[in-house]
Write a protein that holds these residues in place. Structure first.
Motif: not given
Length: 463
Positions: A217-219, A227-230, A267-271
């Motif tokens: 996710x962004x930031x 943000x970027x999809x894996x 995702x990295x940074x996601x909840x």
């Protein structure tokens, strides 16, 4: 493989070890079972019935036949059924193999052959029972070619599992075509209208791998301006192909296991977890059982990935496929030219061991297309092209230095060493860059460098 404690069986008339049987409209690969009877040492009296076409023997627990003894190497030898008999090959063991009192590295076994490995002795006996493996009626599967029995046996399995969502593990040496097989399986599955997303676990830096697989996710970290999809979200509805899965860092092995179990990613940074609908195909040129024993790969992840294993034989075990592959590559790379190989040239290709497998063969044919003008390709042209690749790149190489006067096995060794020296030189001694240019895995390149004692400081070969 079954273990018994019977006395050695009697000698019987020799039969052809491996053959193709016709069963109505279908064909089957048929090979003889055999026994190894321990005649000396602490295991004397034990008898092992072998039902596989190929087995590896040693003291390591991931061997097909485990013999736990101080004088037996971890990977001591292998026995393979071939059309001309059962073939034994030393796997660079410490104490070697003696066959009827003579030290051998590679030999064919006869009924009653006496084998000595370290302090142990055993007797080899083929049986009258046969094992049959169904063969595909096709000599191709998608883009993968092969009319040899080993390849058609693999095609039969691929045809059965491709339409299902079974997680697959593709195994085989570097250059055998695991990526092409994964693509062909995807194309013949119900998910073919959706993406096939490839993740090369060997080339992505460890600190970027989690984002590559699961997105971010962004930031979430420095530089994450969007943000970027894996790979898993990008392949939604389709297939994720995890190439060189044995290179996956330990921390990510845990997270991948959770994805396989829950079909959710974070995702990295996601909840919040995200649901994913993908089929997973993994591939490796490593022995994952050995990696598990060495604690470099998780056993639970291995069992999750190995829902079904497809193993691609190396090219040296299917020399009958070489003519068709060579002609197919020639047609692909020079579609407008009516070129052909002489019988001697094709025989030369079939005699080579092809350590780089199908990829190496394609590279040789590509050099032929660009550097040989004649319509009929002679064996001398093939040898010249291969040797010139060990030069400084101008196509002359060792033709002037007398390499053509060497026996072919010595010429090949010299070519390979000179090629490695110049390969490193052209890429500033950067092994990773050199491996990419040579289209081999960097660990395979390291092995070749050690084999020929080539170091980064070795000067290049001049004309």
């Amino acid at each position: 493989m079954k273990e018994t404690r019977e006395s050695p069986p009697g000698v019987f008339a020799r039969k052809k070890t491996i053959r193709v049987l016709h069963r109505g409209p279908r064909e089957a690969l048929s090979y003889l079972k055999f026994k190894l009877f321990m005649v000396d040492g602490p295991l004397a009296g034990r008898e092992y019935v072998i039902e596989h076409e190929k087995i590896r023997v040693g003291s390591a627990p991931d061997n097909d036949l485990v013999i736990d003894h101080d004088t037996v190497s971890r990977y001591h030898f292998e026995i393979q059924a071939t059309a001309t008999g059962h073939r034994i090959r030393d796997l660079n063991s410490t104490n070697g193999i003696e066959l009827d009192g003579c030290r051998v590295m590679d030999a064919y076994l006869h009924s009653g052959a006496q084998l000595s490995i370290g302090e142990l002795s055993m007797m080899f006996k083929p049986l009258q029972e046969r094992v049959e493996i169904p063969l595909s009626a096709q000599t191709y599967f998608g883009q993968v070619l092969g009319h040899s029995a080993g390849m058609r046996a693999m095609f039969h399995l691929a045809e059965r599992v491709a339409p299902h969502d079974t997680t697959l593990l593709l195994t085989g040496e570097t250059g055998t075509g695991k990526g092409l097989l994964a693509e062909s399986i995807h194309e013949q599955s119900p998910r073919c209208e959706h993406p096939l997303v490839v993740v090369d676990c060997a080339t992505i830096p460890n600190h970027l791998m989690e984002s590559e697989l699961f997105g971010h996710v962004k930031g979430s970290f420095t530089g994450a301006t969007n943000s970027r999809r894996g790979a898993f979200m990008a392949a939604q509805g389709g297939t994720v192909f995890l190439d060189e899965i044995g290179e996956l860092p330990a921390a990510l092995q845990v997270k991948l296991l959770r994805v396989l179990e829950s079909r959710q990613i974070k995702p990295v940074g996601g909840t919040a977890p995200l649901e994913v609908d993908v089929r997973i195909i993994a591939a490796t040129n490593r022995n994952l059982k050995h990696e598990i024993e060495s604690r470099r790969f998780r056993q639970d992840l291995y069992f999750r990935l190995n829902g079904f294993e497809l193993s691609i034989p190396p090219l040296r075990e299917r020399h009958d496929d070489i003519p068709r592959l060579a002609r197919a590559f020639l047609k692909e790379l020079a579609p407008d030219n009516q070129r052909q190989f002489t019988a001697e040239a094709m025989h030369l290709l079939q005699r080579h061991d092809w350590p780089g497998n199908v990829r190496e063969l394609r590279n040789v044919i590509e050099r032929v297309v660009h550097l040989v003008d004649e319509t009929t390709i002679e064996s001398t042209s093939l040898l010249s092209i291969s040797l010139s690749q060990g030069s400084n790149g101008n196509g002359k190489g060792h033709a002037k230095n007398g390499t053509h006067n060497l026996p072919i096995h010595e010429a090949k060794e010299q070519f390979e060493k000179d090629y490695l020296i110049n390969l490193l030189h052209r890429h500033g001694n950067n092994v990773s860059a050199a491996a990419r240019a040579a289209q081999v895995h960097r660990q395979s390149l390291h092995r070749l460098l050690r084999k020929h004692q080539v170091r980064s400081a070795t000067p290049p070969v001049n004309n």
